[in-house]
Enzyme design. Sequence first.
Site, short mmCIF file in Angstrom:
data_model
loop_
_atom_site.label_atom_id
_atom_site.label_comp_id
_atom_site.label_asym_id
_atom_site.label_seq_id
_atom_site.Cartn_x
_atom_site.Cartn_y
_atom_site.Cartn_z
N ARG A 27 1.36 0.82 -19.96
CA ARG A 27 1.09 1.86 -18.96
C ARG A 27 -0.19 1.53 -18.21
NH1 ARG A 27 -1.92 6.07 -20.18
NH2 ARG A 27 -1.08 6.33 -22.28
N TYR A 79 7.74 12.15 7.01
CA TYR A 79 8.93 12.14 6.16
C TYR A 79 9.06 13.46 5.41
CZ TYR A 79 11.49 11.17 1.81
OH TYR A 79 12.33 11.25 0.73
N ASP A 106 1.08 5.21 5.83
CA ASP A 106 2.36 4.87 5.22
C ASP A 106 2.96 3.73 6.04
OD1 ASP A 106 5.03 4.69 4.39
OD2 ASP A 106 5.17 6.83 3.98
N LYS A 150 12.11 0.44 -0.44
CA LYS A 150 12.71 0.10 0.85
C LYS A 150 12.63 -1.40 1.14
CE LYS A 150 13.00 4.65 1.19
NZ LYS A 150 12.19 5.30 0.17
#
Length: 437
Positions: free
Chosen positions: A49, A101, A174, A199
């Site tokens: 982690r 978005y 972004d 993406k």
Amino acid sequence: MSQRHFATIAARAGIAQDSAHEAVTPPMYLTTTYRLKALGKAGAYDYSRSNNPTRDLLADALAELEGGAKAIVTNTGMSACVLALQLLTPEDTLVIPHDCYGGSYRLFTNLAERKRSFKLAIVNFQQGDWAERIQAAKPAMIWLETPSNPLLQITDIRAVCQLAKTLGSKVVVDNTFLTPVLQQPLALGADIVVHSTTKYINGHSDVVAGAVICADQVVGDELKWWANCLGITGAAFDAYMTLRGLRTLLPRMQQHQANAERIVAFLQQQPLVSKVYYPGLPEHPGHAIAKTQQQGFGAMLSFDLAVEPALLQGFLDALQCFTLAQSLGGIESLICHPGSMTHASMSAEAQATAGIGPTLLRLSVGIEGIDDLLADLAQGFAVLEAASQSGKPKGHSTGNLASDKAAAAVTDAGDTAGNKQEFSPSLSLSPALTALW
């Protein structure tokens, strides 16, 4: 910014760096924990982690591509957004664009209103008074999305960053739509870049992940601490798959963009298309700025159809190469109805303010043969033209868009808002999906 070419950085991400057996392609470290040599003598890795060799290879490559000091790989694009927001306190103000978005909008508004995590100011960066509104808000952070989703509006990153420096504000950009191949916000003055690596970075629609890249090492170290604290770091398998996708980023983006340019030209010739949204068009209001801050116009585009909403389903049913689906940036071509899909979490009023109408469709143009993609769209428009002439929807009804009752409600909502088109997500989604999106 690295002196190496983007193609070299991406293609050689993690290559020939295996220290154990000199493997050319790096191994995937699925281990959750690591052996300590002695008490108090932990090595570079102790628990995945916190740190993982596979994830670190991806982070290093993304940092070099974006020209940043440090990158943190997260388990989703939304967790990348959550991570960047850890720099804010309840007394700070976050400025966001009015047309961001839908998932980001939902996150920002709910954290501000329900959790009081920070104060929120929504600014239309396409209006002439954007600078005055930001100055009045005195933000600690300014969030940019350029090109915007789904209307591909362009914000002048350099101008915003220059203003931010006078206010002591951090600028987050972004960069999901363009990737570092086509835009480098840090070089334009931004402090942080976020990606949904789901993406284009991964490019194959088989991994959900995100990334935060920081210009400053100290900020990067702080956000890495938060990523470990919150438990939002990415998995080793996801990092391995994303590394594999990243290596073909440049040639993929080139083909994506070449196909998109042909499709834009095709759409401009369609009588049933009322408007095409693509920064590569000279008449696009952000075209000049895009030319100065981008190395290309990308492969995302949207268009409005000049038909009744009830006819949309017939058009969508006729398509075989464009799949009706969420997301974007994969090698396959996708078509999306933002009002009922990606931006369904926004109210009808917010959608109308953002310019999202009931017949707006968004394309994520893939790398298929362009002749096949054009033929596919032509087939859809042939069905749409026949339906519009007969006055009856073609194709079967799925309950999503073709309901005459829903279409009438949408039209009424648009008329009520002063002829602005609005779309209510509840008209096209089941209650379960409305709650989800």
